[in-house]
Design an enzyme around this catalytic site. Sequence first.
Site, PDB file in Angstrom:
ATOM      1  N   GLU A   1       7.635   0.932   5.077  1.00  0.00           N
ATOM      2  CA  GLU A   1       7.114   0.071   5.966  1.00  0.00           C
ATOM      3  C   GLU A   1       7.509  -1.244   4.953  1.00  0.00           C
ATOM      4  OE1 GLU A   1       2.934   0.154   6.421  1.00  0.00           O
ATOM      5  OE2 GLU A   1       2.986  -1.094   8.193  1.00  0.00           O
TER       6      GLU A   1
ATOM      7  N   HIS B   1       0.872  -1.230  -0.050  1.00  0.00           N
ATOM      8  CA  HIS B   1      -0.328  -0.003   0.104  1.00  0.00           C
ATOM      9  C   HIS B   1       0.819   1.327   0.065  1.00  0.00           C
ATOM     10  CE1 HIS B   1       0.747  -0.853   4.370  1.00  0.00           C
ATOM     11  NE2 HIS B   1       0.474   0.533   4.422  1.00  0.00           N
TER      12      HIS B   1
ATOM     13  N   HIS C   1       3.834   7.196   3.616  1.00  0.00           N
ATOM     14  CA  HIS C   1       5.140   5.964   3.613  1.00  0.00           C
ATOM     15  C   HIS C   1       4.436   4.966   2.363  1.00  0.00           C
ATOM     16  CE1 HIS C   1       1.905   4.259   6.589  1.00  0.00           C
ATOM     17  NE2 HIS C   1       2.169   3.000   5.901  1.00  0.00           N
TER      18      HIS C   1
HETATM   19 CO    CO Z   1       1.128   1.024   6.126  1.00  0.00          CO
END
Ligand code: CO
Length: 134
Positions: free
Chosen positions: A130, A7, A79
């Site tokens: 991440e 994502h 992020h």
């Molecule tokens: Co995330």
Amino acid sequence: MIGRLNHVAIAVPDLEAAAAQYRDSLGAKVSEPQSEPDHGVIVVFIELPNTKIELLHPINENSPIAKFLEKNPDGGMHHVCYEVEDIIAARDRLKAAGARVLGDGNPKIGAHGKPVIFLHPKDFCGTLVELEQA
Ligand code: CO
């Protein structure tokens, strides 16, 4: 080592307006807001055919997203999340290469119930990264 883009997370000052824009203007499939108190955020998940977008809004003033929005009042990309097969192996490889893992360095359970770590943006082209164990 990294796999799919899981994502992209976008911090937003107005969650309802952002969700409506993705739903009505962009025609995306948009979830109901979901509270993630462990991460200090309320999240709206947007499902795209090849990945997800997460709209992040702070739960309160102590949320890391509140600080981000102070610096970026219009919102902005917060992020990117890449999938890895083995989060511990990925962490150890990155630490050996000199990358900094945020927090105590141990994986935490992320928004999708899977272990995640975050890598320092200064080590990755100014972008918070991440990693999620797929
Ligand atoms: Co995330």
